[in-house]
Design a protein around this motif. Structure first.
Motif, PDB file in Angstrom:
ATOM      1  N   THR A  63      -7.339  -2.002   3.594  1.00 54.17           N
ATOM      2  CA  THR A  63      -5.848  -2.136   4.283  1.00 54.17           C
ATOM      3  C   THR A  63      -6.247  -2.813   5.639  1.00 54.17           C
ATOM      4  N   ASP A  73      -5.346   1.921  -2.811  1.00 53.15           N
ATOM      5  CA  ASP A  73      -5.056   1.017  -1.482  1.00 53.15           C
ATOM      6  C   ASP A  73      -6.129   0.001  -1.230  1.00 53.15           C
ATOM      7  N   VAL A 106      -2.410  -4.636  -5.078  1.00 54.09           N
ATOM      8  CA  VAL A 106      -3.056  -3.489  -4.270  1.00 54.09           C
ATOM      9  C   VAL A 106      -3.328  -2.294  -5.478  1.00 54.09           C
ATOM     10  N   SER A 148       0.758  -1.189  -0.007  1.00 51.25           N
ATOM     11  CA  SER A 148       0.009  -0.108   0.019  1.00 51.25           C
ATOM     12  C   SER A 148       0.977   1.127  -0.126  1.00 51.25           C
TER      13      SER A 148
END
Length: 271
Positions: A183, A166, A162, A115
């Protein structure tokens, strides 16, 4: 070339392919001309599974046999790891017999993604059925998922990417679907597919699309789960598509495929 399990396109436009033969890591130019190989004779290339470049251009290698993910520098030297495997002498003398490994350890993990804040997400994988999150320093943060068929469960989470926002996309291969999470592990969507997803990649740039490698087929999807197109027919000869264990798509015009059992690397180009 042995069974080709992973493929990635680096920031210098080099194709890096992972295979289960005598020359584990192969590098090519975009036109397919050979550059070099490395990893010969190393004990770390036992369960070669996946290759990924992180946003900073570092190369990461997922070994599903020894439960370790390696980070390499440009010369192929190991400069970082995630996960551990038990050393025989410490296992026999220093730990409780048959103790369960900690959550920071993997059990035949399959893929890794990042991320924006540098956190790392690992699909773990064959032995486990979860996603594990680590911070940018490699410390375990949390995990989610268990083996099953319900939303949020996994059956062989085999690939992971990803996106720019994110969001985490997990190829839930045994359940023939892709699951989407934030996340923190909150489930955002479940996309059921016509066949099992083996490998995922996202294009670069602001308007990302996803390519999904399967057995004999590649799908192009937008990030709402809509299938935009597909190509391929099953086979192991040139012009056909085998079990796609790895896929790379730097843009929408060229897709690179790791044909596992055909031991072949393909480049497909949009006309």
């Amino acid at each position: 070339v042995g069974r080709v399990s992973g493929i990635a396109v680096g920031p210098t436009c080099t194709i890096v392919a992972l295979n289960r033969g005598y020359h584990p890591v192969l590098e090519f130019k975009l036109d397919g001309s050979f550059v070099r190989s490395w990893g010969e004779g190393s004990g770390m290339f036992i369960g070669t599974h996946a290759l990924r470049f992180d946003p900073q251009g570092n190369l990461w290698y997922v070994d599903a046999a020894d439960n370790i993910i390696y980070r390499f520098d440009s010369e192929g030297r190991t400069v970082g790891t995630l996960g551990t495997n038990p050393e025989p002498w410490t296992w026999l003398t220093h730990v409780i017999e048959h103790a369960v490994p900690g959550k920071a350890q993997f059990y035949q993990e399959t893929d890794i993604g990042w991320s924006k804040d540098g956190s790392m997400f690992v699909s773990d994988g064959y032995g486990n059925s979860r996603v594990a999150k680590f911070n940018k320093d490699g410390l375990f943060v949390k995990d989610w998922g268990e083996r099953g068929t319900q939303p949020g469960d996994f059956n062989t989470p085999h690939s992971l990417v990803v996106d720019n926002n994110d969001l985490i996309y997990v190829a839930d291969r045994g359940n023939s679907r892709i699951q989407v999470f934030d996340t923190e592990g909150n489930r955002k969507a479940v996309w059921n597919l016509p066949t099992a997803p083996w490998a995922l990649c996202l294009t670069n740039g602001p308007n990302q699309v996803m390519f999904v490698g399967s057995v004999g087929r590649v799908y192009k999807m937008d990030l709402t789960g809509k299938i935009l197109g597909e190509f391929g027919r099953p086979g192991r000869m040139p012009g056909t598509i085998d079990s796609i264990h790895g896929i790379a798509c730097p843009d929408e015009k060229a897709v690179y495929l790791a044909n596992l059992y055909a031991s072949r690397i393909d480049k497909w180009v949009a006309q």
